[in-house]
Design an enzyme around this catalytic site. Structure first.
Site, PDB file in Angstrom:
ATOM      1  CE1 TYR A 163      -3.606   2.582   0.760  1.00  0.00           C
ATOM      2  CE2 TYR A 163      -2.325   3.166   2.712  1.00  0.00           C
ATOM      3  CZ  TYR A 163      -3.361   3.426   1.832  1.00  0.00           C
ATOM      4  OH  TYR A 163      -4.147   4.531   2.021  1.00  0.00           O
ATOM      5  CE  LYS A 167      -3.561   5.603  -1.331  1.00  0.00           C
ATOM      6  NZ  LYS A 167      -4.585   6.227  -2.205  1.00  0.00           N
TER       7      LYS A 167
END
Lengths: 270, 261
Positions: A163, A167
């Site tokens: 994640y 990002k």
């Protein structure tokens, strides 16, 4: 000056717009006069958000969209243009780390599936969303505003292997878009939430946890979706027409600190 | 290029300002180990001189030449005159490292004009004087030059009661970027090493304070920095062959504390 912040006549799309930060931005943009498109996966929450906006006298439609599906993302932008005649702002806010993306395994044992799911759900989906929005903005010749949501967690070391990496890619993408889409009148900025509590109806225990975490930000509290409303309006409006390539941290000062507990005071006189 | 030559300062003339500080001492020792002669400047004419003398003895034991001076870095003229003297006595100047450090912990509302002026003078203006004077010496000799400023990670981070100190180091970071740019065409590089929580920093991490103890655990590498962690990076940035294309950078030696969240 204040009239530049009005969104009357503008069309704003928010992916992940039925809940939390995305919903707060949608409500704020609607109250500033924009026509809204709420995109999310769950029809029930879309309908609820659309209803809230309409009850307050705003304009909104909902389009169920899975942002990991390119065709659905393109249909979303087309849906906005069909409804409002154009698209002025796209908040590529959908994403997340739920659903097994945060494997608790060490990095060297992290599974491919968890990595690929995070990249697809956060980076690839944002890429699809920005591309579809930019294409429409170029075609209509007016330019517009693209805002992509990353996370403060990706600015520092964390164990969210996939994640955080996805990002990080999102922040890099916004810089590239801002650098290359300027001539087309498209600006692109990055929204970076810190510790945000999106649970609107927390239990006693959840509230205690959020209070406890809040201590670790200089502001002394975790953020709430409402903290994003005005910034969302600003970024969608003409007031930000010369602002591009920026990272807007909404984190109560968390990222700015980090080298000591926020409440720690050294003692030393000269 | 063999490793020793790549990092060699053989025959180079170097100067370390704040040689009595742990970081300055480590840089001076690293320079000498790489073959340089080192002029050691103590910041004050008190026991700082004795600490600088200990560094001098270490360097002489390595068979290198070391000389000691006292330099008041709050006075631009003193930095200039002392540096001129050093360059003459060493027979040139190739690299300058500067490690002054004056920490102050006070809320903004309680920081006096005098305290602000002192903190800015010691932590920032001094570094400006060093860059100005070192560039002048390198220019005079028509040779490449290396400038390494020791700064703090607080240049980019906030915490309670460090506004003056943090601002001074923010200014150092600005100086490094602008000077790196301005002096690049003269083959002069300017870089800074931003220190994190180092093991000598009892002034800002009071050993008796429970929350300071927490801060000590913030570095990713789970230990405080040591003086010897600073030397190798300073050496890399100071050699003629080792880093000719690195300039205008502020590089942290902080065990990853600025990656903490």
């Amino acid at each position: 000056m204040i009239e530049d912040l009005a969104l009357d006549g503008k069309a704003v799309v928010i992916t992940g717009g039925s809940h939390g930060i995305g919903r707060a931005i949608a409500l704020a943009c609607a109250s500033a006069g924009a026509g809204i498109v709420i995109a999310a996966r769950g029809q029930e929450r879309i309908d609820a958000t659309v209803a809230t906006i309409r009850e307050a006298g705003g304009r909104a439609i909902g389009l169920a969209t899975d942002v990991t599906d390119r065709a659905q993302v393109e249909a979303l932008v087309e849906g906005c243009v069909r409804e409002y005649g154009k698209i002025d702002a796209m908040f590529a806010h959908a994403g997340g780390s739920a659903g097994g993306l945060n494997s608790d395994k060490p990095f060297w044992e992290f599974p491919d599936e968890a990595y690929e799911a995070a990249i697809l759900g956060n980076l690839t989906s944002s890429f699809y969303t920005c591309r579809a929005a930019a294409r429409a903005m170029v075609a209509q010749g007016t330019g517009g505003s693209i805002v992509v949501t990353a996370t403060a967690g990706a600015l520092r070391a964390s164990q969210r292997w996939s994640y955080g990496t996805a990002k990080g890619g999102v922040t890099a993408m916004t810089k590239m878009l801002s650098g290359r889409l300027g001539p087309q009148g498209i600006r692109c900025n990055c929204l970076i939430p810190g510790m945000i509590w999106t649970n609107e109806d927390p239990t006693e225990q959840e509230r205690a946890v959020s209070d406890q975490r809040g201590v670790f930000t200089p502001a002394g509290r975790v953020g709430v979706p409402a903290d994003f409303g005005a910034l969302g309006v600003y970024l969608a409006s003409d007031a930000s027409s010369y602002v591009t390539g920026q990272q807007f941290l909404v984190d109560g000062g968390m990222v700015n600190g980090g080298v000591a507990p926020p409440f720690y005071k050294p003692h030393h006189e000269i | 290029m063999p490793l020793e030559r790549r990092f060699s300062l053989a025959g180079k003339k170097t100067m370390v300002i704040g040689a009595e500080t742990p970081a300055g001492g480590a840089i001076a020792r690293a320079y000498a180990e790489a073959g340089a002669d080192v002029a050691l400047c103590a910041l004050t004419a008190d026991d700082a001189v004795m600490r600088a003398r200990a560094v001098k003895r270490d360097i002489e034991a390595m068979g290198r030449k070391a000389t000691e001076y006292v330099m008041d870095v709050t006075l631009g003229k003193n930095v200039q005159v002392t540096t001129r003297q050093i360059a003459k006595e060493l027979g040139g100047l190739d690299a300058v490292a500067s490690a002054p450090d004056l920490f102050l912990a006070k809320p903004i509302g309680k920081t006096t004009d005098m305290e602000l002026a002192r903190v800015l003078a010691m932590n920032f203006s001094s570094q400006f004087f060093v860059v100005r004077t070192a560039a002048e010496e390198f220019r005079r000799a028509g040779r490449p030059g290396r400038i390494v400023l020791v700064s703090s990670i607080l240049h980019e981070r906030g915490m309670m009661d460090v506004a003056a100190y943090s601002a001074a180091h923010g200014a150092v970071a600005g100086l490094v970027r602008a000077a790196g740019h301005e002096l690049a065409h003269e083959n002069i590089t300017v870089n800074a090493i931003a220190l994190g929580w180092m093991d000598w920093m009892d002034d800002r991490l009071s050993p008796g304070d429970e929350n300071a103890g927490r801060a000590r655990r913030f570095p990713m590498l789970h230990r405080l920095g040591r003086a010897e962690d600073v030397g190798p990076l300073a050496l890399l940035l100071s050699g003629e062959a080792s880093a000719p294309y690195i300039t205008g950078q502020v590089l942290a030696v902080d065990g990853g504390v600025t990656q903490h969240q």
